[in-house]
Design an enzyme around this catalytic site. Structure first.
Site, PDB file in Angstrom:
ATOM      1  N   LYS A   1       0.813  -1.223   0.000  1.00 57.66           N
ATOM      2  CA  LYS A   1       0.000   0.000   0.000  1.00 57.66           C
ATOM      3  C   LYS A   1       0.836   1.256   0.000  1.00 57.66           C
ATOM      4  O   LYS A   1       0.453   2.267  -0.590  1.00 57.66           O
ATOM      5  CB  LYS A   1      -0.952   0.013   1.214  1.00 57.66           C
ATOM      6  CG  LYS A   1      -2.139  -0.915   1.056  1.00 57.66           C
ATOM      7  CD  LYS A   1      -3.277  -0.470   1.961  1.00 57.66           C
ATOM      8  CE  LYS A   1      -4.470  -1.385   1.856  1.00 57.66           C
ATOM      9  NZ  LYS A   1      -5.521  -1.061   2.825  1.00 57.66           N
TER      10      LYS A   1
ATOM     11  N   LYS B   1      -4.547  -9.928  -6.782  1.00 61.02           N
ATOM     12  CA  LYS B   1      -5.764 -10.137  -6.010  1.00 61.02           C
ATOM     13  C   LYS B   1      -6.880  -9.209  -6.483  1.00 61.02           C
ATOM     14  O   LYS B   1      -6.619  -8.068  -6.848  1.00 61.02           O
ATOM     15  CB  LYS B   1      -5.364  -9.827  -4.557  1.00 61.02           C
ATOM     16  CG  LYS B   1      -6.352 -10.010  -3.500  1.00 61.02           C
ATOM     17  CD  LYS B   1      -5.742  -9.637  -2.149  1.00 61.02           C
ATOM     18  CE  LYS B   1      -5.651  -8.137  -1.945  1.00 61.02           C
ATOM     19  NZ  LYS B   1      -5.378  -7.713  -0.581  1.00 61.02           N
TER      20      LYS B   1
ATOM     21  N   LYS C   1     -10.527  -3.667  -4.030  1.00 59.54           N
ATOM     22  CA  LYS C   1     -11.387  -2.493  -4.134  1.00 59.54           C
ATOM     23  C   LYS C   1     -10.683  -1.348  -4.835  1.00 59.54           C
ATOM     24  O   LYS C   1     -11.326  -0.492  -5.428  1.00 59.54           O
ATOM     25  CB  LYS C   1     -11.764  -2.017  -2.727  1.00 59.54           C
ATOM     26  CG  LYS C   1     -12.692  -2.932  -1.975  1.00 59.54           C
ATOM     27  CD  LYS C   1     -12.806  -2.440  -0.539  1.00 59.54           C
ATOM     28  CE  LYS C   1     -13.754  -3.269   0.279  1.00 59.54           C
ATOM     29  NZ  LYS C   1     -13.495  -3.102   1.718  1.00 59.54           N
TER      30      LYS C   1
END
Ligand code: AMP
Ligand code: TRP
Length: 334
Positions: free
Chosen positions: A113, A196, A199
């Site tokens: 992230k 993956k 969102k």
């Protein structure tokens, strides 16, 4: 009823997708018959990266609506948003002083992230797993249902519980068990079988959103990346075919089959036909949830009332635990 208490959470960051449903929310629904369950909308985790305030309110209600629409019963289980119960932030501070920098430095989700701009990541993003441990341990939860991507964070939660118990010479916090259940614990992107479903993927075609309409679901599945071979005859034939593996895993999870059964059903078949059946099944399973979510989103007061009731009940469990923790740590209190 099994003994133990379940806690889990989902971030209100928009684009709730099939991975969230199959990896997490569907399992939440099933576990409530066997355990005391607490399901949280983790708004404090969401703000570790920037969230527009008006949107955060709406996405918080949306996750709550998804919980309800999927079948979590707010009378039986507790549904609430994290920021309404002060114990989360208070216990997280104590855990900030228990966890070691080295432990957090190993967290792959932070590395992903924060990306190349680590210096610019919020401090909250770095200590995110400590807050997650606080979420779980504020209720002394024994089991935590999650998708596979959360495994490392749950190991950290166990390390924190163990170090707390050791440092203070107590057997206070449980060593929590992850529950990673079902045939689709790691749903992959429809555009790239090696990443993956998420969102935050900029391509909306990479994921099936829980609220997508039937045409959109069918189109995304039709366009999902595949290889030119027919579907494999055996499970071993899925090796090095991540896209086929992913789509068959989704089929297995939605149809309540094992992966082996799914492979057998489509053995040697063409993707075009399989994709049509998969799209029909996904629409059949998701559209009632999407319809109910839309109905609930039109009644924000009702959703807010569920969250407020849940927060009061969550607070009643967490408060005495936090008081005991304060005594153990040596904080004076009334
Ligand atoms: P998040 O979207 O990060 O708040 O995740 C909420 C829950 O969904 C967690 O239990 C995750 O492990 C699970 N989850 C998220 N993405 C996936 C995925 N692609 N496949 C399976 N589970 C997932
Ligand atoms: N980190 C989890 C995720 O992104 C969400 C989460 C926050 C959570 N606190 C939790 C999950 C506690 C389980 C238990 O998916």
């Amino acid at each position: 009823m099994a003994t133990g208490r379940i806690f889990s959470g989902v971030q209100p960051t928009g684009n709730l997708h099939l991975g969230n449903y199959l990896g997490a929310i569907r399992n939440f629904v099933r576990l409530q018959h066997d355990y005391e369950c607490i399901y949280c909308v983790v708004d404090m985790h969401a703000i570790t990266v920037w969230q527009d305030p008006a949107e955060l309110k709406s996405t918080t209600r949306e996750v709550a609506a998804a919980y309800l629409a999927a079948g979590i019963d707010p009378k039986q289980s507790i549904i609430f948003n994290q920021s309404q119960v002060a114990a989360h932030a208070q216990l997280a501070w104590i855990f900030n002083c228990i966890a070691r920098m080295g432990w957090l430095n190993r967290m792959t989700q932070f590395k992903e992230k924060a990306g190349k701009h680590r210096e610019n990541a919020s401090v909250g993003l770095f200590v995110y797993p400590n807050l997650m441990a606080a979420d779980i341990l504020a209720y002394k939860a024994t089991h935590v249902p999650v998708g596979e991507d959360q495994k490392q964070h749950l190991e950290l939660c166990r390390d924190i519980a163990q170090k707390f118990n050791n440092d203070f010479g107590v057997e206070y916090f449980p060593i929590t068990e992850p529950l990673i259940l079902g045939a689709a614990t790691r749903v992959m992107s429809l555009r790239d079988g090696s990443s993956k479903m998420s969102k935050s993927d900029p391509s909306d075609n990479s994921r099936i959103n829980v609220t997508d309409d039937a045409d959109t679901i069918a189109r995304k599945i039709r366009r999902a990346k595949t290889d030119p071979e027919p579907l494999p005859e055996t499970r071993e034939g899925l090796k090095d075919r991540p896209e086929a593996d992913n789509l068959l895993g989704i089929w297995a999870a939605l149809s309540e089959q094992t992966k082996d059964e799914a492979v057998a059903e489509f053995a040697g078949g063409q993707f075009s036909e399989f994709k049509q059946r998969l799209a029909d099944l996904a629409v059949e399973k998701l559209s009632p949830i999407a319809d109910e979510m839309r109905r609930l989103m039109a009644e924000p007061d009702h959703v807010d009332a569920v969250l407020a009731d849940g927060a009061a009940r969550a607070d009643a469990i967490a408060r005495p635990i936090l008081d005991e923790v304060k005594d153990i740590v040596g904080f004076l209190r009334q």
